[in-house]
Scaffold this active site. Structure first.
Site, PDB file in Angstrom:
ATOM      1  N   THR A  34       0.855  -1.186   0.000  1.00 53.54           N
ATOM      2  CA  THR A  34       0.000   0.000   0.000  1.00 53.54           C
ATOM      3  C   THR A  34       0.894   1.239   0.000  1.00 53.54           C
ATOM      4  O   THR A  34       1.979   1.241   0.584  1.00 53.54           O
ATOM      5  CB  THR A  34      -0.940   0.025   1.213  1.00 53.54           C
ATOM      6  OG1 THR A  34      -0.176   0.089   2.426  1.00 53.54           O
ATOM      7  CG2 THR A  34      -1.830  -1.221   1.233  1.00 53.54           C
ATOM      8  N   GLY A  74       2.404   2.376  -2.625  1.00 50.67           N
ATOM      9  CA  GLY A  74       3.588   1.929  -3.352  1.00 50.67           C
ATOM     10  C   GLY A  74       3.991   2.789  -4.527  1.00 50.67           C
ATOM     11  O   GLY A  74       4.893   2.410  -5.282  1.00 50.67           O
ATOM     12  N   SER A  80       5.352   5.790  -4.451  1.00 47.10           N
ATOM     13  CA  SER A  80       6.490   6.672  -4.201  1.00 47.10           C
ATOM     14  C   SER A  80       7.185   6.260  -2.908  1.00 47.10           C
ATOM     15  O   SER A  80       6.691   5.425  -2.154  1.00 47.10           O
ATOM     16  CB  SER A  80       6.046   8.138  -4.117  1.00 47.10           C
ATOM     17  OG  SER A  80       5.177   8.331  -3.009  1.00 47.10           O
ATOM     18  N   GLY A  88       7.496   2.849  -0.105  1.00 46.82           N
ATOM     19  CA  GLY A  88       6.642   1.854  -0.746  1.00 46.82           C
ATOM     20  C   GLY A  88       7.144   1.494  -2.133  1.00 46.82           C
ATOM     21  O   GLY A  88       7.164   0.320  -2.519  1.00 46.82           O
ATOM     22  N   TYR A 100       1.842  12.327  14.645  1.00 47.46           N
ATOM     23  CA  TYR A 100       2.435  11.323  13.765  1.00 47.46           C
ATOM     24  C   TYR A 100       3.074  10.202  14.581  1.00 47.46           C
ATOM     25  O   TYR A 100       2.880   9.006  14.294  1.00 47.46           O
ATOM     26  CB  TYR A 100       3.478  11.990  12.870  1.00 47.46           C
ATOM     27  CG  TYR A 100       4.205  11.030  11.958  1.00 47.46           C
ATOM     28  CD1 TYR A 100       3.597  10.521  10.819  1.00 47.46           C
ATOM     29  CD2 TYR A 100       5.517  10.653  12.236  1.00 47.46           C
ATOM     30  CE1 TYR A 100       4.268   9.650   9.968  1.00 47.46           C
ATOM     31  CE2 TYR A 100       6.195   9.785  11.393  1.00 47.46           C
ATOM     32  CZ  TYR A 100       5.571   9.286  10.264  1.00 47.46           C
ATOM     33  OH  TYR A 100       6.238   8.422   9.434  1.00 47.46           O
TER      34      TYR A 100
END
Length: 260
Positions: A14, A16, A18, A21, A152
Site C-alpha cells: 500500500t 507503493g 512513491s 513503498g 504522527y
C-alpha cells in the site's frame, strides 16, 4: 542483485507509488514477486507502475476506505486466488505544533496511518495464505519525542502495537507479523507533505548525517531490502518484532564523534 527470495509470491504494497513503498515494491519485484501497489493519485500511481515494469499492478484506492480495499481484495482473488505478502506502508504526516493541532489534523493523520493499516490487514485476511508474512511500516519517531511530531508519532506507536497484537491473533494460521521502523530516509514526501524544497531536503540530510553512525541518510531501496528479508523465508522464525532501519541513529549516540 536478485536471489529470487520471493519467487512466485504475490505481494501487496500500500502506498507503493512513491518513497519507501516504491523502493519496497521494486525490491520485491526484483526478488521474483508479482506486486500490487496502491495509491490515491492516478497519474503518480500509473507512472510508478510504468517505471517498475512488468509484474507490477497498479490499483487506485484509499486504504482508509473500506469499499476500495474490498474491491482490491476481490481483484487479487480473481487474478491470483491468494496473497502471500502484505506491506502495509501507506501513511504520512507532518510537523504540527501540538497546541495548534486541530481535530481535522488528528483525523487526517490517524485515518490513514492507523485506520488504513488496521483496515488493510483484516480485509485481506480471507485471501491471505496460511504462513504468509505481514510487514507494517512504523517509524523511529514513535519513541524519539521529536518536537511537533506528536500526532504522527502516536500513530506509529499504534502501528508498532498492531504487530505485537496481530502476531498473537494470527499465530494459529502461521502468519508472521513484523514492523519495520525507518530512520531518516529522504523521499518525495519531504517535499509534498513537509513542503520542503529539494535543496532544503539535501541540507537536512547532510546536517543529520553526523548523528547517524552509518554517516548518511538511508534510501528507499535499503528499506526495501529490510522488507524483503521480513517477507522471505530468511526470517521464518521471526515474528512480532520491530526491525529498526536507521543506520544506528537510535541505538548509538553519534554526535561529537561518539562522545557525550
Amino acid at each position: 542483485m536478485s536471489n529470487n527470495l520471493l519467487q512466485g509470491k504475490i505481494a501487496l504494497v500500500t502506498g507503493g507509488s512513491s518513497g519507501i513503498g516504491f523502493g519496497a515494491a521494486k525490491r520485491m519485484k526484483e526478488e521474483g514477486a508479482t506486486v500490487y501497489i496502491t495509491g490515491r493519485r492516478k497519474e503518480i500511481l500509473d507512472n510508478a507502475a510504468a517505471r517498475l515494469g512488468d509484474g507490477v499492478i497498479a490499483y487506485q484506492g484509499d486504504v482508509s476506505n473500506k469499499e476500495d480495499m474490498e474491491r482490491l481484495a476481490e481483484l487479487i482473488k480473481q487474478q491470483h486466488g491468494t496473497l502471500d505478502i502484505i506491506f502495509a506502508n501507506a501513511g504520512g504526516g507532518k510537523a504540527i505544533p501540538f497546541i495548534d493541532a486541530t481535530y481535522e489534523d488528528y483525523r487526517k493523520t490517524f485515518d490513514v496511518n492507523v485506520w488504513g493499516t488496521y483496515l488493510t490487514v483484516p480485509t485481506m485476511l480471507p485471501i491471505l495464505k496460511n504462513g504468509a508474512s505481514i510487514i507494517l511500516n512504523a517509524s523511529i519517531t514513535a519513541y524519539m519525542g521529536l518536537e511537533g511530531f506528536g500526532l504522527y508519532a502516536a500513530t506509529k506507536a499504534a502501528v508498532r502495537s498492531f504487530a505485537r497484537s496481530w502476531t498473537t491473533d494470527l499465530k494459529t494460521r502461521g502468519i508472521r507479523v513484523n514492523a519495520v521502523s525507518p530512520g531518516v530516509v529522504p523521499t518525495e514526501g519531504y517535499q509534498t507533505v513537509q513542503g520542503m524544497t529539494q535543496e532544503a531536503v539535501d541540507a537536512y540530510a547532510e546536517s543529520v548525517a553526523k548523528e547517524i553512525p552509518a554517516g548518511r541518510a538511508g534510501t528507499s531501496e535499503e528499506l526495501g531490502d529490510a522488507v524483503v528479508f521480513l517477507a522471505s523465508d530468511l526470517s521464518k522464525y521471526i515474528t512480532g518484532i520491530e526491525l529498526t532501519v536507521d543506520g544506528g541513529m537510535t541505538q548509538v549516540y553519534a554526535g561529537n564523534n561518539g562522545t557525550m
